[in-house]
Design a protein around this motif. Structure first.
Motif, short mmCIF file in Angstrom:
data_model
loop_
_atom_site.label_atom_id
_atom_site.label_comp_id
_atom_site.label_asym_id
_atom_site.label_seq_id
_atom_site.Cartn_x
_atom_site.Cartn_y
_atom_site.Cartn_z
N ASP A 81 1.02 -1.29 0.13
CA ASP A 81 0.02 -0.15 0.13
C ASP A 81 0.94 1.05 0.09
O ASP A 81 0.14 2.34 0.17
N GLY A 82 2.02 1.06 -0.15
CA GLY A 82 3.19 2.20 0.13
C GLY A 82 3.36 2.89 1.26
O GLY A 82 3.81 3.90 1.50
N GLU A 83 2.99 1.98 2.42
CA GLU A 83 3.23 2.53 4.03
C GLU A 83 4.49 2.20 4.27
O GLU A 83 4.94 0.90 4.04
N LYS A 84 5.28 2.77 5.14
CA LYS A 84 6.42 2.42 5.72
C LYS A 84 6.32 1.89 7.07
O LYS A 84 5.47 2.28 7.81
N LYS A 85 6.69 0.64 7.14
CA LYS A 85 6.58 -0.19 8.28
C LYS A 85 7.85 -0.69 8.64
O LYS A 85 8.75 -0.91 8.16
N VAL A 86 7.99 -1.21 10.08
CA VAL A 86 9.11 -1.94 10.75
C VAL A 86 9.38 -3.06 10.14
O VAL A 86 8.00 -4.08 10.14
N LEU A 87 10.38 -3.62 9.76
CA LEU A 87 10.60 -5.14 9.31
C LEU A 87 10.57 -6.06 10.14
O LEU A 87 11.55 -5.84 11.31
N PRO A 88 9.59 -6.84 10.43
CA PRO A 88 9.66 -7.87 11.50
C PRO A 88 10.78 -8.81 11.11
O PRO A 88 11.42 -8.97 10.17
N PRO A 89 11.36 -9.37 12.19
CA PRO A 89 12.64 -10.24 12.36
C PRO A 89 12.26 -11.62 11.18
O PRO A 89 13.13 -12.05 10.75
N SER A 90 11.12 -12.02 11.33
CA SER A 90 10.78 -13.18 10.46
C SER A 90 10.75 -12.86 8.93
O SER A 90 10.68 -13.96 8.16
N LYS A 91 11.06 -11.41 8.55
CA LYS A 91 11.28 -11.16 7.01
C LYS A 91 12.42 -10.77 6.70
O LYS A 91 12.78 -10.41 5.75
N SER A 92 13.25 -10.93 7.80
CA SER A 92 14.90 -10.40 7.49
C SER A 92 15.61 -11.60 6.59
O SER A 92 15.13 -12.74 6.58
N LEU A 93 16.64 -10.90 5.95
CA LEU A 93 17.37 -11.89 5.12
C LEU A 93 17.79 -13.09 6.01
O LEU A 93 18.07 -14.27 5.61
N TRP A 94 18.63 -12.76 7.10
CA TRP A 94 19.12 -13.71 8.01
C TRP A 94 18.01 -14.72 8.36
O TRP A 94 18.37 -15.91 8.28
N TYR A 95 16.99 -14.24 8.83
CA TYR A 95 15.89 -15.45 9.16
C TYR A 95 15.60 -16.22 8.03
O TYR A 95 15.74 -17.64 8.21
N ASN A 96 15.33 -15.64 6.93
CA ASN A 96 15.03 -16.51 5.82
C ASN A 96 16.18 -17.31 5.20
O ASN A 96 15.83 -18.62 4.87
N LEU A 97 17.47 -17.00 5.33
CA LEU A 97 18.37 -17.83 4.96
C LEU A 97 18.77 -19.03 6.19
O LEU A 97 19.00 -20.07 5.79
N TYR A 98 19.11 -18.61 7.37
CA TYR A 98 19.44 -19.34 8.36
C TYR A 98 18.33 -20.19 9.08
O TYR A 98 18.76 -21.65 9.34
N CYS A 99 17.31 -19.77 9.46
CA CYS A 99 16.27 -20.36 10.05
C CYS A 99 15.29 -21.25 9.22
O CYS A 99 15.04 -22.19 9.54
#
Length: 85
Positions: free
Chosen positions: A15-33
């Motif tokens: 929607d074009g809104e600026k939001k805080v990136l949750p840890p579950s969407k971080s690159l580290w989480y997606n690669l490592y966890c």
């Protein structure tokens, strides 16, 4: 010398809104966890992860306290020895 506190990471949603990136969407989480990346078994990856991942000392103490009473880690508590220890 104290380190500077890291800034908050934001992302722009659909929607074009600026939001805080949750840890579950971080690159580290997606690669490592979450991921099944074959690079994770390489020693170079583990060295890079330890070098980059930092944990505040207070959080470290919390984790140590939780681990010291956890029944999952009972085998390694002081006083419990096996044939190796």
């Amino acid at each position: 010398k104290r380190r500077k506190e890291k800034g908050v990471v934001f992302f722009i949603d659909d929607d074009g809104e600026k939001k805080v990136l949750p840890p579950s969407k971080s690159l580290w989480y997606n690669l490592y966890c979450k991921g099944n990346n074959s690079d994770l078994i390489l020693p170079k990856f583990h060295a890079k992860f330890r070098r980059r991942f930092r944990l505040p000392y207070e959080q470290f103490l919390e984790i140590v306290a939780m681990a010291s009473v956890s029944p999952i880690l009972d085998r390694w508590h002081l006083g419990n020895t096996d044939a190796i220890g």
